[in-house]
Write a protein that holds these residues in place. Structure first.
Motif, PDB file in Angstrom:
ATOM      1  N   LYS A   1      -3.385  -6.707  12.967  1.00 36.17           N
ATOM      2  CA  LYS A   1      -4.816  -6.451  12.820  1.00 36.17           C
ATOM      3  C   LYS A   1      -5.473  -7.545  11.990  1.00 36.17           C
ATOM      4  CE  LYS A   1      -4.627  -1.407  13.222  1.00 36.17           C
ATOM      5  NZ  LYS A   1      -4.941  -0.112  12.558  1.00 36.17           N
ATOM      6  N   ARG A   2      -6.796  -7.682  12.130  1.00 34.33           N
ATOM      7  CA  ARG A   2      -7.572  -8.581  11.291  1.00 34.33           C
ATOM      8  C   ARG A   2      -8.112  -7.778  10.102  1.00 34.33           C
ATOM      9  NH1 ARG A   2      -5.716 -11.579  14.758  1.00 34.33           N
ATOM     10  NH2 ARG A   2      -6.690 -13.454  15.612  1.00 34.33           N
ATOM     11  N   PRO A   3      -8.404  -8.434   8.985  1.00 30.05           N
ATOM     12  CA  PRO A   3      -8.919  -7.719   7.813  1.00 30.05           C
ATOM     13  C   PRO A   3     -10.134  -6.844   8.116  1.00 30.05           C
ATOM     14  CG  PRO A   3      -8.293  -9.932   7.195  1.00 30.05           C
ATOM     15  CD  PRO A   3      -8.149  -9.858   8.689  1.00 30.05           C
ATOM     16  N   GLY A   4     -11.004  -7.289   9.032  1.00 26.17           N
ATOM     17  CA  GLY A   4     -12.193  -6.514   9.364  1.00 26.17           C
ATOM     18  C   GLY A   4     -11.891  -5.176  10.015  1.00 26.17           C
ATOM     19  N   GLU A   5     -10.657  -4.983  10.459  1.00 34.51           N
ATOM     20  CA  GLU A   5     -10.262  -3.720  11.076  1.00 34.51           C
ATOM     21  C   GLU A   5      -9.682  -2.734  10.069  1.00 34.51           C
ATOM     22  OE1 GLU A   5      -8.340  -4.288  15.137  1.00 34.51           O
ATOM     23  OE2 GLU A   5      -8.050  -6.278  14.241  1.00 34.51           O
ATOM     24  N   LEU A   6      -9.588  -3.140   8.809  1.00 35.52           N
ATOM     25  CA  LEU A   6      -8.985  -2.299   7.781  1.00 35.52           C
ATOM     26  C   LEU A   6     -10.054  -1.683   6.885  1.00 35.52           C
ATOM     27  CD1 LEU A   6      -6.049  -4.594   6.565  1.00 35.52           C
ATOM     28  CD2 LEU A   6      -6.048  -2.949   8.449  1.00 35.52           C
ATOM     29  N   SER A   7      -9.727  -0.540   6.289  1.00 35.14           N
ATOM     30  CA  SER A   7     -10.591   0.061   5.269  1.00 35.14           C
ATOM     31  C   SER A   7     -10.477  -0.739   3.980  1.00 35.14           C
ATOM     32  CB  SER A   7     -10.171   1.509   5.018  1.00 35.14           C
ATOM     33  OG  SER A   7      -8.883   1.543   4.404  1.00 35.14           O
ATOM     34  N   GLY A   8     -11.364  -0.441   3.027  1.00 36.66           N
ATOM     35  CA  GLY A   8     -11.332  -1.159   1.746  1.00 36.66           C
ATOM     36  C   GLY A   8     -10.007  -0.994   1.024  1.00 36.66           C
ATOM     37  N   GLY A   9      -9.483   0.227   1.001  1.00 39.56           N
ATOM     38  CA  GLY A   9      -8.208   0.461   0.344  1.00 39.56           C
ATOM     39  C   GLY A   9      -7.060  -0.252   1.028  1.00 39.56           C
ATOM     40  N   MET A  10      -7.076  -0.276   2.354  1.00 37.04           N
ATOM     41  CA  MET A  10      -6.027  -0.978   3.099  1.00 37.04           C
ATOM     42  C   MET A  10      -6.091  -2.479   2.846  1.00 37.04           C
ATOM     43  SD  MET A  10      -6.266   1.173   6.677  1.00 37.04           S
ATOM     44  CE  MET A  10      -4.947   0.334   7.545  1.00 37.04           C
ATOM     45  N   ARG A  11      -7.292  -3.015   2.755  1.00 30.77           N
ATOM     46  CA  ARG A  11      -7.443  -4.451   2.459  1.00 30.77           C
ATOM     47  C   ARG A  11      -6.867  -4.785   1.081  1.00 30.77           C
ATOM     48  NH1 ARG A  11     -11.885  -7.343   5.351  1.00 30.77           N
ATOM     49  NH2 ARG A  11     -12.027  -8.604   3.476  1.00 30.77           N
ATOM     50  N   GLN A  12      -7.104  -3.907   0.107  1.00 33.57           N
ATOM     51  CA  GLN A  12      -6.576  -4.160  -1.232  1.00 33.57           C
ATOM     52  C   GLN A  12      -5.054  -4.074  -1.238  1.00 33.57           C
ATOM     53  OE1 GLN A  12      -9.263  -5.751  -2.350  1.00 33.57           O
ATOM     54  NE2 GLN A  12      -8.641  -5.041  -4.370  1.00 33.57           N
ATOM     55  N   ARG A  13      -4.501  -3.161  -0.452  1.00 30.75           N
ATOM     56  CA  ARG A  13      -3.043  -3.083  -0.368  1.00 30.75           C
ATOM     57  C   ARG A  13      -2.473  -4.334   0.302  1.00 30.75           C
ATOM     58  NH1 ARG A  13      -1.484   2.126   2.509  1.00 30.75           N
ATOM     59  NH2 ARG A  13      -3.696   2.561   2.866  1.00 30.75           N
ATOM     60  N   ALA A  14      -3.181  -4.847   1.304  1.00 33.93           N
ATOM     61  CA  ALA A  14      -2.751  -6.095   1.935  1.00 33.93           C
ATOM     62  C   ALA A  14      -2.820  -7.252   0.945  1.00 33.93           C
ATOM     63  CB  ALA A  14      -3.615  -6.387   3.163  1.00 33.93           C
ATOM     64  N   ALA A  15      -3.879  -7.282   0.144  1.00 34.69           N
ATOM     65  CA  ALA A  15      -4.014  -8.329  -0.870  1.00 34.69           C
ATOM     66  C   ALA A  15      -2.910  -8.214  -1.912  1.00 34.69           C
ATOM     67  CB  ALA A  15      -5.380  -8.243  -1.535  1.00 34.69           C
ATOM     68  N   PHE A  16      -2.538  -6.976  -2.252  1.00 33.65           N
ATOM     69  CA  PHE A  16      -1.452  -6.771  -3.207  1.00 33.65           C
ATOM     70  C   PHE A  16      -0.132  -7.268  -2.618  1.00 33.65           C
ATOM     71  CE2 PHE A  16       1.652  -4.039  -5.490  1.00 33.65           C
ATOM     72  CZ  PHE A  16       1.353  -4.437  -6.781  1.00 33.65           C
ATOM     73  N   ALA A  17       0.092  -6.994  -1.324  1.00 33.32           N
ATOM     74  CA  ALA A  17       1.301  -7.488  -0.666  1.00 33.32           C
ATOM     75  C   ALA A  17       1.340  -9.015  -0.685  1.00 33.32           C
ATOM     76  CB  ALA A  17       1.363  -6.970   0.776  1.00 33.32           C
ATOM     77  N   ARG A  18       0.189  -9.650  -0.455  1.00 32.57           N
ATOM     78  CA  ARG A  18       0.139 -11.117  -0.502  1.00 32.57           C
ATOM     79  C   ARG A  18       0.447 -11.618  -1.910  1.00 32.57           C
ATOM     80  NH1 ARG A  18      -5.484 -13.783   0.895  1.00 32.57           N
ATOM     81  NH2 ARG A  18      -5.954 -12.740  -1.077  1.00 32.57           N
ATOM     82  N   THR A  19      -0.037 -10.915  -2.942  1.00 32.19           N
ATOM     83  CA  THR A  19       0.269 -11.293  -4.320  1.00 32.19           C
ATOM     84  C   THR A  19       1.766 -11.206  -4.569  1.00 32.19           C
ATOM     85  OG1 THR A  19      -1.891 -10.465  -5.042  1.00 32.19           O
ATOM     86  CG2 THR A  19      -0.235 -10.796  -6.747  1.00 32.19           C
ATOM     87  N   LEU A  20       2.402 -10.144  -4.072  1.00 32.19           N
ATOM     88  CA  LEU A  20       3.845  -9.992  -4.230  1.00 32.19           C
ATOM     89  C   LEU A  20       4.608 -11.074  -3.473  1.00 32.19           C
ATOM     90  CD1 LEU A  20       4.082  -6.119  -3.814  1.00 32.19           C
ATOM     91  CD2 LEU A  20       4.568  -7.386  -5.907  1.00 32.19           C
ATOM     92  N   ALA A  21       4.037 -11.546  -2.365  1.00 27.88           N
ATOM     93  CA  ALA A  21       4.707 -12.549  -1.536  1.00 27.88           C
ATOM     94  C   ALA A  21       4.896 -13.868  -2.273  1.00 27.88           C
ATOM     95  CB  ALA A  21       3.922 -12.777  -0.248  1.00 27.88           C
ATOM     96  N   ALA A  22       4.141 -14.066  -3.350  1.00 27.37           N
ATOM     97  CA  ALA A  22       4.312 -15.290  -4.138  1.00 27.37           C
ATOM     98  C   ALA A  22       5.672 -15.312  -4.838  1.00 27.37           C
ATOM     99  CB  ALA A  22       3.199 -15.416  -5.171  1.00 27.37           C
ATOM    100  N   GLY A  23       6.294 -14.132  -4.965  1.00 29.40           N
ATOM    101  CA  GLY A  23       7.636 -14.064  -5.536  1.00 29.40           C
ATOM    102  C   GLY A  23       7.693 -14.086  -7.042  1.00 29.40           C
ATOM    103  N   ALA A  24       6.543 -13.984  -7.718  1.00 29.83           N
ATOM    104  CA  ALA A  24       6.519 -14.044  -9.180  1.00 29.83           C
ATOM    105  C   ALA A  24       6.821 -12.673  -9.777  1.00 29.83           C
ATOM    106  CB  ALA A  24       5.153 -14.535  -9.656  1.00 29.83           C
ATOM    107  N   ASP A  25       7.397 -12.675 -10.967  1.00 31.90           N
ATOM    108  CA  ASP A  25       7.701 -11.421 -11.670  1.00 31.90           C
ATOM    109  C   ASP A  25       6.549 -10.969 -12.550  1.00 31.90           C
ATOM    110  OD1 ASP A  25      10.260 -11.066 -10.610  1.00 31.90           O
ATOM    111  OD2 ASP A  25      11.112 -12.476 -12.040  1.00 31.90           O
ATOM    112  N   LEU A  26       5.589 -11.862 -12.829  1.00 30.04           N
ATOM    113  CA  LEU A  26       4.396 -11.526 -13.605  1.00 30.04           C
ATOM    114  C   LEU A  26       3.203 -11.479 -12.670  1.00 30.04           C
ATOM    115  CD1 LEU A  26       2.793 -11.147 -16.278  1.00 30.04           C
ATOM    116  CD2 LEU A  26       2.647 -13.657 -16.413  1.00 30.04           C
ATOM    117  N   LEU A  27       2.511 -10.329 -12.631  1.00 24.71           N
ATOM    118  CA  LEU A  27       1.340 -10.159 -11.775  1.00 24.71           C
ATOM    119  C   LEU A  27       0.093  -9.993 -12.636  1.00 24.71           C
ATOM    120  CD1 LEU A  27       2.726  -7.587  -9.154  1.00 24.71           C
ATOM    121  CD2 LEU A  27       2.901 -10.089  -9.142  1.00 24.71           C
ATOM    122  N   LEU A  28      -0.943 -10.775 -12.332  1.00 26.91           N
ATOM    123  CA  LEU A  28      -2.231 -10.689 -13.008  1.00 26.91           C
ATOM    124  C   LEU A  28      -3.222 -10.034 -12.054  1.00 26.91           C
ATOM    125  CD1 LEU A  28      -2.431 -14.311 -14.520  1.00 26.91           C
ATOM    126  CD2 LEU A  28      -1.335 -12.284 -15.506  1.00 26.91           C
TER     127      LEU A  28
END
Length: 255
Positions: free
Chosen positions: A126-153
């Motif tokens: 899906k494209r981001p425009g097909e997601l709800s606001g909460g789903m978009r934030q969860r996708a953004a959180f997954a992308r943050t985790l994908a960086a592989g860092a142990d410290l999250l800001l």
């Protein structure tokens, strides 16, 4: 995990220092909230940790490595999800791995696994425009985790959401943190959000900020919203609101 030691910083256009000899530390696995009045320097601390800004004096280290050396890494999630609208959700999550030039098959498998863990299995194409606001934030959180860092800001990651979705995302994040084994530093203007999510709250006061008020949240790791009504939690909430009101009044008086 994070050592912020004797840091002094001033913006060139200001006639005052924002931080002077400021130190604080985060232990591995902590969930800590950073709060303060508007303009107190919360986002500036994030920019210093990310090495978008450089302190006049002092040092900032992640897992013992100086920021800016290329060896110190953290994941950063801003207020807006900043997902690229022309990319699929899967491709958005793959972006940090693309930058690291990981093999395509490897990063696709990792992105799909992350999306499944944040409850977005089936939304990969899906494209981001097909997601709800909460789903978009969860996708953004997954992308943050994908960086592989142990410290999250996390910089006010739920501020743009409506109140019901925001509450849902807060509860979701509490559950996620128990499973990720990450160290999280959260900036928020919402005192109740800081209390519900974090185990420890750091409060910026004064100008320049020379030290942080360090307060433990009197709640167990597994918590519910009903616990926010406990007398000791209400006392902490009122104390924090009073501190922020006093700081805001002082800032207005100084200007």
């Amino acid at each position: 995990m994070l050592d912020f030691e004797h840091v002094t910083f001033q913006f060139p256009t200001d006639n005052y220092r924002m931080f002077e000899d400021l130190s604080f530390h985060l232990e591995e696995g902590e969930f800590t909230a950073l709060i303060g009045a508007s303009g107190s320097g919360k986002s500036t601390i994030f920019r210093l940790i990310n090495h978008f800004l450089t302190p006049e004096t002092g040092s900032i280290r992640i897992e013992g490595r100086e920021v800016g050396t290329g060896n110190a890494q953290c994941g950063y999630m801003p207020q807006r999800d900043l997902l690229f609208p022309w990319r699929t959700v899967e491709a958005n999550v793959m972006l940090p791995m693309e930058i690291k030039k990981q093999p395509r098959a490897e990063r696709r498998a990792a992105a799909d696994a992350l999306l499944a863990r944040v409850g977005l299995a089936g939304s990969e194409k899906k494209r981001p425009g097909e997601l709800s606001g909460g789903m978009r934030q969860r996708a953004a959180f997954a992308r943050t985790l994908a960086a592989g860092a142990d410290l999250l800001l996390l910089d006010e990651p739920f501020s743009a959401l409506d109140s019901i979705t925001r509450i849902s995302m807060q509860e979701w994040l509490v559950e996620q943190w128990e499973n990720w084994n990450k160290t999280i530093l959260l900036v928020t203007h919402d005192v109740e959000e800081a209390i519900f999510l974090s185990r420890r709250i750091l409060v910026l006061t004064g100008r320049p900020v020379k030290s942080l008020v360090d307060l433990e949240v009197p709640l167990p790791k597994k918590r519910t919203r009903e616990m926010l009504l406990r007398p000791e939690v209400m006392e902490l909430k009122n104390r924090l609101i009073g501190m922020l009101q006093e700081e805001a009044a002082q800032t207005e008086s100084d200007s």
